[in-house]
Design an enzyme around this catalytic site. Structure first.
Site, short mmCIF file in Angstrom:
data_model
loop_
_atom_site.label_atom_id
_atom_site.label_comp_id
_atom_site.label_asym_id
_atom_site.label_seq_id
_atom_site.Cartn_x
_atom_site.Cartn_y
_atom_site.Cartn_z
N ILE A 14 0.94 -1.16 0.06
CA ILE A 14 0.13 0.27 -0.12
C ILE A 14 0.74 1.30 -0.08
O ILE A 14 0.47 2.32 -0.57
CB ILE A 14 -1.10 0.08 1.22
CG1 ILE A 14 -1.92 -1.42 1.06
CG2 ILE A 14 -1.92 1.22 1.00
CD1 ILE A 14 -2.75 -1.55 2.18
N ASP A 33 11.76 2.02 5.53
CA ASP A 33 11.47 0.66 5.47
C ASP A 33 12.59 -0.45 5.65
O ASP A 33 13.64 0.31 5.59
CB ASP A 33 10.85 0.36 4.01
CG ASP A 33 10.06 -0.64 3.92
OD1 ASP A 33 10.30 -1.97 4.34
OD2 ASP A 33 8.80 -0.50 3.81
N SER A 36 11.25 -5.93 5.92
CA SER A 36 10.91 -7.03 6.44
C SER A 36 9.86 -7.83 5.78
O SER A 36 9.68 -9.18 5.59
CB SER A 36 10.43 -6.82 8.08
OG SER A 36 9.55 -6.06 8.00
N PHE A 82 2.42 3.03 7.71
CA PHE A 82 1.90 1.78 7.12
C PHE A 82 2.66 0.60 7.73
O PHE A 82 2.18 -0.42 7.90
CB PHE A 82 2.42 1.95 5.86
CG PHE A 82 1.77 2.64 4.91
CD1 PHE A 82 0.47 2.46 4.46
CD2 PHE A 82 2.50 3.70 4.26
CE1 PHE A 82 -0.26 3.28 3.45
CE2 PHE A 82 1.65 4.63 3.36
CZ PHE A 82 0.32 4.41 3.07
N SER A 126 -8.06 -0.83 10.43
CA SER A 126 -8.51 -2.19 9.54
C SER A 126 -10.20 -2.29 9.76
O SER A 126 -10.35 -2.08 10.79
CB SER A 126 -7.86 -3.10 9.92
OG SER A 126 -8.54 -4.39 9.44
N TYR A 150 -4.23 -9.68 15.35
CA TYR A 150 -4.21 -8.57 14.19
C TYR A 150 -5.25 -7.60 14.50
O TYR A 150 -4.63 -6.52 14.75
CB TYR A 150 -3.93 -9.19 12.91
CG TYR A 150 -4.25 -8.02 11.93
CD1 TYR A 150 -3.13 -7.45 11.85
CD2 TYR A 150 -5.41 -7.77 10.93
CE1 TYR A 150 -3.20 -6.33 11.02
CE2 TYR A 150 -5.56 -7.00 10.25
CZ TYR A 150 -4.42 -6.12 9.98
OH TYR A 150 -4.59 -4.94 9.38
N LYS A 154 -4.73 -3.40 15.81
CA LYS A 154 -5.42 -2.12 15.24
C LYS A 154 -6.34 -1.61 16.26
O LYS A 154 -6.21 -0.23 16.15
CB LYS A 154 -6.01 -2.78 13.74
CG LYS A 154 -4.95 -3.08 12.89
CD LYS A 154 -3.91 -2.00 12.42
CE LYS A 154 -3.17 -2.37 11.40
NZ LYS A 154 -1.94 -1.50 11.08
N ASN A 180 -10.75 -4.55 2.17
CA ASN A 180 -9.79 -5.26 1.41
C ASN A 180 -9.02 -5.20 0.52
O ASN A 180 -9.44 -4.84 -0.88
CB ASN A 180 -10.54 -6.78 1.20
CG ASN A 180 -11.11 -7.40 2.53
OD1 ASN A 180 -11.98 -7.02 3.21
ND2 ASN A 180 -10.56 -8.31 3.01
N ASN A 200 -3.56 -13.40 1.77
CA ASN A 200 -4.80 -12.73 1.16
C ASN A 200 -5.09 -13.23 -0.27
O ASN A 200 -4.44 -14.07 -0.93
CB ASN A 200 -4.55 -10.97 1.12
CG ASN A 200 -3.95 -10.45 2.35
OD1 ASN A 200 -4.58 -10.86 3.47
ND2 ASN A 200 -3.15 -9.67 2.33
N LEU A 201 -6.59 -13.14 -0.33
CA LEU A 201 -7.20 -14.04 -1.34
C LEU A 201 -6.40 -13.44 -2.85
O LEU A 201 -6.27 -14.44 -3.49
CB LEU A 201 -8.56 -13.66 -1.54
CG LEU A 201 -9.62 -14.41 -2.44
CD1 LEU A 201 -9.26 -15.81 -2.42
CD2 LEU A 201 -10.98 -13.89 -2.32
N ARG A 232 -16.74 -9.84 1.26
CA ARG A 232 -15.77 -8.73 1.65
C ARG A 232 -15.63 -7.70 0.62
O ARG A 232 -16.34 -7.73 -0.42
CB ARG A 232 -14.19 -9.34 1.62
CG ARG A 232 -13.91 -10.46 2.67
CD ARG A 232 -14.02 -9.96 3.96
NE ARG A 232 -13.66 -11.04 4.94
CZ ARG A 232 -14.45 -11.87 5.37
NH1 ARG A 232 -15.88 -11.93 4.79
NH2 ARG A 232 -14.10 -12.95 6.24
#
Length: 339
Positions: A14, A33, A36, A82, A126, A150, A154, A180, A200-201, A232
């Site tokens: 993102i 960054d 990781s 992020f 989220s 998770y 958040k 999503n 993720n899908l 979703r």
């Protein structure tokens, strides 16, 4: 007003798309960054797409001296945070990793910023903070709960921000509750490139279509939804990136903090995604039904009206757009940034 924006985790999925959106509107992104869950190749491609060098430091939000130096050197006006881990299943298996990084990283960042002039931060929250919602669509005033560690990180992050804002009126926080995020930049040069097995899908579907994986596991076909699979609110990552630009501009203009949903307001099932991806790619996406996963909910989609009213933002791109752009990325980069 400083137009420089620090992106923690800015080389991630993102973050990288948001960098392009910020650059396109004249804001100056600066990336921190530690790679990781991202790759240095992202930065090279961002430079190719923007035609400009990326201001970048390799390091962690836990490195207070580095963060403070970056804020001072680049005259940072706002931060978009992020940097965080985001795999629901992994958070169940290794909760301490998630609490340390997601909650500890946020508190470390805020403590560092407290010693600088920067008091504006956009937080990646989220839809998981709504837990298993009693109804849909979900508005921002729904009760918050969580069904996995998770989601809890958040929720706790939001509470930390609220407490800090209450303690000192100079802070302004924009909390963005993502639904999503999927898709890729239309250039096909940047996209989602998870390390290891996707959590993720969409990346899983695209890896099946490109032949990297033999089939998709669909976790549960007995939910109370039209086709029995989970529903979703999938949002194109480029729309999501534009939401961050709107949020940063709102804070930089001196407006008070806020919390908004970023979603399309439309739910799509796992099998809707499979069909749309098959149409976009012209490839079969074989799947097998597996048991439900712990922590998953049946249906989750946003009421995004507040983001439109407050920030003038709304999602524009469809599920077909998401699948088309994901396939363009996956076909051109069958092994992600690795080749």
């Amino acid at each position: 007003m400083s137009t420089s924006v620090l992106l923690t985790g800015g080389a991630g999925y993102i973050g990288s798309h948001t960098l392009l959106a910020l650059h396109a509107t004249g804001l100056k992104p600066v990336v921190l960054d530690d790679f990781s869950n991202s790759q240095p190749e992202v930065l090279r491609r961002l430079e190719e797409l923007t035609g400009a060098p990326v201001a970048f430091e390799q390091g962690s939000v836990f490195d207070s001296d580095l963060v403070a130096r970056m804020v001072d050197r680049h005259q940072i006006g706002a931060v978009i945070h992020f940097a965080g881990f985001k795999a629901v299943g992994e958070s169940v298996a290794d909760p301490l990793k998630y609490y340390r990084n997601n909650v500890g990283g946020l508190t470390s960042l805020l403590a560092t910023l407290q010693g600088t002039a920067c008091r504006s931060l956009v937080f990646s929250s989220s839809a998981t903070v709504y837990g298993d919602p009693a109804s849909v669509p979900i508005t921002e005033d729904f009760p918050r709960q969580h069904t996995n560690p998770y989601g809890h990180t958040k929720l706790v992050g939001e509470d930390v921000l609220a407490a800090v804002a209450a303690s000192d009126a100079s802070w302004r926080f924009g909390v963005l509750r993502y639904f999503n995020p999927v898709g890729a930049h239309p250039s096909g040069r940047i996209g989602e490139s998870p390390n290891g097995i996707p959590n993720n899908l969409m990346p899983f579907v695209s890896q099946v279509a490109v032949g990297r994986r033999p089939f998709l596991q669909v976790f549960g076909d007995d939910y109370p939804t039209p086709d029995g699979t989970g529903v979703r609110d999938y949002i194109h990552v480029c729309d999501l990136a534009e939401g961050h630009v709107a949020a940063v501009r709102h804070l930089l203009a001196g407006n008070p903090g806020f919390t908004v949903n970023l979603g399309t307001g439309k739910g799509s099932s796992v099998l809707d995604m499979v069909k749309s991806f098959e149409a976009a790619s012209g490839k079969p996406v074989p799947y097998r039904i597996a048991p439900r996963r712990p922590g998953d909910v049946a249906e989750c989609y946003a009421d995004p009206a507040s983001a439109l009213a407050l920030l003038g933002w709304q999602a524009r791109l469809t599920l077909d757009d998401m699948c088309r752009d994901s396939w363009r990325w996956q076909e051109a980069n069958p092994h992600g940034y690795g080749g």
